[in-house]
Design an enzyme around this catalytic site. Structure first.
Site, mmCIF file in Angstrom:
data_model
loop_
_atom_site.group_PDB
_atom_site.id
_atom_site.type_symbol
_atom_site.label_atom_id
_atom_site.label_comp_id
_atom_site.label_asym_id
_atom_site.label_seq_id
_atom_site.Cartn_x
_atom_site.Cartn_y
_atom_site.Cartn_z
ATOM 1 N N ASP A 1 0.855 -1.211 -0.013
ATOM 2 C CA ASP A 1 -0.043 0.000 -0.133
ATOM 3 C C ASP A 1 0.803 1.154 -0.003
ATOM 4 O O ASP A 1 0.499 2.280 -0.117
ATOM 5 C CB ASP A 1 -1.000 0.036 1.269
ATOM 6 C CG ASP A 1 -2.134 -0.971 1.163
ATOM 7 O OD1 ASP A 1 -2.475 -1.231 -0.093
ATOM 8 O OD2 ASP A 1 -2.565 -1.468 1.948
ATOM 9 N N LYS B 1 -5.711 -2.608 -7.537
ATOM 10 C CA LYS B 1 -6.034 -1.648 -6.419
ATOM 11 C C LYS B 1 -7.261 -1.121 -6.881
ATOM 12 O O LYS B 1 -7.893 -1.308 -7.894
ATOM 13 C CB LYS B 1 -4.836 -1.065 -5.618
ATOM 14 C CG LYS B 1 -3.760 -2.004 -4.992
ATOM 15 C CD LYS B 1 -4.449 -2.647 -4.005
ATOM 16 C CE LYS B 1 -3.225 -3.635 -3.216
ATOM 17 N NZ LYS B 1 -3.696 -4.045 -1.975
ATOM 18 N N ARG C 1 -5.342 6.385 -1.662
ATOM 19 C CA ARG C 1 -3.627 6.317 -1.511
ATOM 20 C C ARG C 1 -3.231 7.311 -2.607
ATOM 21 O O ARG C 1 -2.149 8.002 -2.407
ATOM 22 C CB ARG C 1 -3.150 5.226 -1.608
ATOM 23 C CG ARG C 1 -3.768 4.445 -0.307
ATOM 24 C CD ARG C 1 -2.811 3.110 -0.161
ATOM 25 N NE ARG C 1 -3.529 2.229 1.051
ATOM 26 C CZ ARG C 1 -3.716 2.358 2.213
ATOM 27 N NH1 ARG C 1 -3.193 3.434 2.884
ATOM 28 N NH2 ARG C 1 -4.522 1.544 2.939
#
Length: 434
Positions: free
Chosen positions: A321, A348, A395
């Site tokens: 991540d 993702k 993110r």
């Protein structure tokens, strides 16, 4: 309508910072508590859209959930073998990929039960074939759109234990199979090619599930009930990584990260950053530590010059991540930074290889994609700045914010609202350190 936010270069980041509760552990605590026979208190549960989806899912299946102040959640579960509610109904996972891939392990072990899982537009692009395959081998029926995408339907059955080799190291797929293994006759073994995060294994041990680990092999056996004591969720190292990166990149910064989880399967980014020259002082858990508890500690982070590095495939699951941040550090480092074996990033919330390459290139980075990662070249100077599209990915939005603080001219992040799925207070807490 999506929201944009501008992050301009400014002064050094200073002060103490406590990251939000760990998202991975929050998901797992809610799911495993919902399978327990006695009420389980979960302290410091993450308040985010993703983790709310998990609480809503276990409510729909029959668990009682009481939410108190300051992240206190009490879950009165239904047990492992009681009939679950909402048979034939829809379970909405929202944007929560962890929930989408772990929950089928529980549902698969409920003979005669039928549930359909669906989510938002982003989740519909994320494949589920890697959990469907082992569950079918164990005896469940899984039917997915186009054979591999949500919405998909799980029909429970009497399961049989298997030995399963993961094609790609994935904590989510591993966890799904281990959870299903609690319902399966005999034993169920998952073999990994590389170590991935081990929160599920630690929590199953705490819940007194017969469990063994031998290197990269994890084995569970059928169990009648779970006995999970109170769970205290530590600070999320993946969320903290963005503050750590900002403190490394913005000249003169020094930030103390408090109460952060230091599980060795989650601190890969910190070790990579240290190798690049980052100043990170703290007691990280030793690699291959074998415990049923989550270590918590403090990190003291300061800015400094960086050098390029190579991230090998075996390191990728331990920093999956945070690999976009490795790209950002590499853009500011002297020399070449290469990330290999990270094809999982394409699956993702967005294609993060394309996202980080296109995004950082737009800010002035010398970066190119490879089939399984990227290569970035830096000369030790900050990026120019510009605009970065979050692509609906929390993110990527946080990456743009950190890039802006470390840039020459600032960065406009298009789609900053995406951070709500995991870290709603990110902007406020970042700016509080400025």
């Amino acid at each position: 309508m999506t929201r944009s936010a501008r992050f301009a270069p400014g002064g050094a980041l200073r002060g103490g910072y406590t990251p939000p509760p760990d998202k991975s552990i929050s998901h797992r605590a809610a799911l495993i508590a919902a399978m327990a026979d006695e009420p389980v208190a979960v302290r410091n549960y993450l308040d985010s859209e993703d983790t709310h989806s998990t609480l809503n899912a276990v409510r729909t299946l029959g668990a009682a959930v009481e939410q108190g102040p300051d992240g206190e959640v009490t879950i009165r579960g239904v047990g492992l073998h009681a009939p679950l509610e909402a048979t034939g109904g829809l379970l909405n996972v929202g944007n929560a990929g962890t929930l989408m891939r772990l929950l089928p392990g529980w549902l698969a072990g409920q003979p005669g039960g039928v549930w359909t899982l669906d989510g938002d537009e982003s989740i519909r692009r994320r494949p589920v074939d890697r959990v469907a395959e082992p569950l079918r081998m164990m005896g469940a029926t899984v039917e997915a759109r186009d054979g591999r995408f949500p919405p998909f339907t799980v029909t429970g059955a009497r399961l049989t234990g298997i030995e399963y080799d993961l094609p790609v190291a994935s904590a989510q797929v591993k966890s799904c199979v281990l959870i299903a293994g609690m319902f399966a006759s005999g034993s169920t073994t998952v073999c990994e090619g590389a170590t991935s995060r081990d929160h599920t294994e630690r929590m199953l041990r705490r819940a007194r599930v017969p469990f063994e680990r031998d290197g990269l092999r994890s084995t569970v056996r059928q169990v009648d009930e779970l006995e999970l004591d109170e769970v205290v969720v530590p600070g999320d190292p993946s969320s903290a990584a963005f503050i750590v990166a900002a403190a490394i990149l913005v000249s003169g910064s020094r930030v103390v990260i408090r109460d952060v989880g230091l599980n060795w399967t989650r601190t890969g980014f910190f070790r990579i950053a240290e190798r690049m020259g980052a100043v990170i002082v703290g007691e990280l858990e030793e690699p291959h530590a074998d415990s049923d508890r989550e270590p918590v500690g403090e990190l003291d982070v300061a800015s400094g010059p960086l050098e390029g590095t190579v991230v090998e495939p075996g390191e990728v699951p331990l920093a999956i991540d945070e690999l976009t941040l490795v790209g950002l550090l590499g853009a500011h480092a002297e020399g070449e930074t290469i990330v290999r074996g990270a094809e999982e990033l394409r699956l993702k919330e967005s294609d993060r290889i394309a996202g980080v390459v296109d995004g950082l290139r737009g800010l002035g980075a010398d970066i190119e994609a490879t089939p399984d990662g990227f290569v970035v070249r830096g000369d030790g100077s900050p990026l120019r700045g510009g605009t970065i599209d979050a692509r609906g990915d929390h993110r990527m939005a946080m990456l743009g914010a950190v890039a802006g603080l470390a840039s020459q001219e600032g960065v406009e992040v298009a789609g900053m609202d995406a951070v709500a799925v995991s870290y709603p207070s990110f902007e406020q807490e970042l700016r509080a350190l400025m």
